[in-house]
Design an enzyme around this catalytic site. Structure first.
Site, PDB file in Angstrom:
ATOM      1  N   LYS A   1      -2.165  -1.508  -3.918  1.00 50.31           N
ATOM      2  CA  LYS A   1      -3.034  -0.336  -3.841  1.00 50.31           C
ATOM      3  C   LYS A   1      -2.199   0.924  -3.891  1.00 50.31           C
ATOM      4  O   LYS A   1      -1.234   1.007  -3.148  1.00 50.31           O
ATOM      5  CB  LYS A   1      -3.807  -0.414  -2.523  1.00 50.31           C
ATOM      6  CG  LYS A   1      -4.673   0.783  -2.250  1.00 50.31           C
ATOM      7  CD  LYS A   1      -5.249   0.679  -0.872  1.00 50.31           C
ATOM      8  CE  LYS A   1      -6.035   1.951  -0.600  1.00 50.31           C
ATOM      9  NZ  LYS A   1      -6.538   1.998   0.730  1.00 50.31           N
TER      10      LYS A   1
ATOM     11  N   LYS B   1       0.857  -1.186   0.000  1.00 47.86           N
ATOM     12  CA  LYS B   1       0.000   0.000   0.000  1.00 47.86           C
ATOM     13  C   LYS B   1       0.892   1.234   0.000  1.00 47.86           C
ATOM     14  O   LYS B   1       1.685   1.442   0.923  1.00 47.86           O
ATOM     15  CB  LYS B   1      -0.909  -0.008   1.227  1.00 47.86           C
ATOM     16  CG  LYS B   1      -1.799   1.226   1.317  1.00 47.86           C
ATOM     17  CD  LYS B   1      -2.818   1.097   2.431  1.00 47.86           C
ATOM     18  CE  LYS B   1      -3.635   2.368   2.574  1.00 47.86           C
ATOM     19  NZ  LYS B   1      -4.633   2.268   3.645  1.00 47.86           N
TER      20      LYS B   1
HETATM   21  C1  PBG Z   1      -7.595   3.179   5.519  1.00 50.37           C
HETATM   22  C2  PBG Z   1      -7.833   3.133   4.058  1.00 50.37           C
HETATM   23  C3  PBG Z   1      -7.623   4.118   3.079  1.00 50.37           C
HETATM   24  C4  PBG Z   1      -8.133   3.609   1.902  1.00 50.37           C
HETATM   25  C5  PBG Z   1      -8.601   2.330   2.166  1.00 50.37           C
HETATM   26  N1  PBG Z   1      -8.391   2.050   3.508  1.00 50.37           N
HETATM   27  C6  PBG Z   1      -7.118   5.503   3.172  1.00 50.37           C
HETATM   28  C7  PBG Z   1      -5.746   5.810   3.550  1.00 50.37           C
HETATM   29  O1  PBG Z   1      -4.888   4.960   3.733  1.00 50.37           O
HETATM   30  O2  PBG Z   1      -5.525   7.009   3.727  1.00 50.37           O
HETATM   31  C8  PBG Z   1      -8.162   4.330   0.581  1.00 50.37           C
HETATM   32  C9  PBG Z   1      -9.205   3.877  -0.349  1.00 50.37           C
HETATM   33  C10 PBG Z   1      -9.449   4.764  -1.507  1.00 50.37           C
HETATM   34  O3  PBG Z   1      -8.787   5.802  -1.734  1.00 50.37           O
HETATM   35  O4  PBG Z   1     -10.373   4.419  -2.252  1.00 50.37           O
HETATM   36  N2  PBG Z   1      -6.284   3.279   5.919  1.00 50.37           N
END
Ligand code: PBG
Length: 332
Positions: free
Chosen positions: A256, A203
């Site tokens: 992601k 991520k």
């Molecule tokens: C929680 C999380 C996030 C997303 C999914 N789970 C946001 C982040 O890490 O700031 C992002 C999902 C999206 O942008 O569609 N940590």
């Protein structure tokens, strides 16, 4: 020179032959639809930066879930907007928390629909970070960082409470070191050894999450997420992250965001055998929606092309805010 004996256009002449030689086929069974649930009653509010995506209070949720189930989408991913936030995100692991209540309802309505619970604290903490923080203030400016190991305990409690409420899959997105092992152990100790972990393994600290942070009210109140989410410039580090998660017991891996990271999806697919999830994130959705609303692109064609690209890059499963639309388009 083999031309003109070799003519690539022979296999492109009709829709029939193109269909026969098509290498990548999108399937509704690959999709996971995210849903934002919120406290209160009578709420169905469109998220400003994500046209077509809503906040639902629990009493308004049924129609949305009915639609998802009727389209044959196999899974939803739940995000919660709680009524109260605190330093440790305790509304995230409360047995009557918003995600837990929504999970119970959905499983009651549709026992077969898979509920995936996003396991993170940023929606539930008042500082908006994904775990517990220590802070200090210099000249009125707050500085701080997330404490890794203390956060693991809270995240594990969150995952266990989500499983208790009936979540079918735990999807930890917090990017703490050791989160898969901690959560695996917690689930097993509480009788949830059968519940799989879909790990947000790779991520990135991405600007593409911008609209989500409005949707989930989870923007960090100081600093950013760069001490725990990955640097977008790194690919080899993605392999190290995925490696750790495999060793710690992850059942599925995730990359992601998706669109700017197709090379990462391909690399992880080539190096690991676990099912691979691509998260087509909020900013990727909003960009397409904005251009489509201006009439600048053909939304349906662009979305299906993007999702096909993610699958061609190696994703088995796609989390996308377009799941309902795509399912509808695929079903003609
Ligand atoms: C929680 C999380 C996030 C997303 C999914 N789970 C946001 C982040 O890490 O700031 C992002 C999902 C999206 O942008 O569609 N940590």
């Amino acid at each position: 020179m083999s031309f003109p004996i070799t003519r690539h256009r022979r296999l492109r002449g009709t829709a029939g032959i193109r269909g026969m030689v098509r290498e990548t086929i999108l399937n509704t069974l690959d999709f996971i639809q995210p849903i934002f649930v919120t406290y209160g009653t009578g709420v169905k509010n469109e998220i400003g930066s994500m046209p077509g995506v809503y906040h639902f209070s629990l009493d308004m949720l049924k129609a949305e879930v009915d639609e998802i189930a009727a389209l044959g989408i196999p899974a939803v991913l739940l995000f919660g907007i709680p009524e109260t936030k605190d330093a440790i995100g305790s509304s995230g692991f409360a047995d009557d928390g918003i995600v837990q209540e929504a999970t119970r309802l959905i499983k009651q309505w549709y026992p077969e629909l898979l509920v995936v619970a996003d396991t993170c604290l940023c929606e539930f903490t008042d500082h908006g970070h994904c775990g517990m923080v220590h802070t200090h203030t210099v000249d009125g400016v707050v500085h701080g960082d997330v404490i890794n190991d203390a956060s693991l305990e809270l995240l594990t409690r969150t995952a266990v409470s989500q499983a208790k409420a009936g979540a079918d899959i735990i999807a930890p997105s917090n990017m703490m070191d050791g989160f898969v092992q901690a959560i695996r152990t917690g689930l097993d100790e509480n009788g949830f050894e059968h519940v799989p972990i879909m790990s947000y393994s790779v991520k990135y600290a991405s600007a593409f999450y911008g609209p989500f942070r409005e949707a989930a009210d989870s923007a960090p109140q100081f600093g950013n997420r760069k001490t725990y989410q990955m640097d977008p410039a790194n690919l080899r580090e993605a392999i190290r992250e995925a490696d750790s998660d495999v060793l710690e017991g992850a059942d599925m891996l995730m990359v992601k965001p998706a669109l700017a990271y197709l090379d990462v999806i391909r690399t992880i697919r080539d190096q690991f055998d676990l099912p691979l999830v691509a998260y087509n994130v909020s900013g990727e959705y909003s960009m397409v929606k904005a251009a489509a609303l201006q009439g600048w692109i053909d939304e349906q064609a662009v979305v299906l092309e993007m999702l096909t690209g993610m699958k061609r890059a190696g994703a088995d499963i796609i989390i996308t805010y377009f799941a309902k639309d795509a399912a509808r388009w695929l079903q003609g």
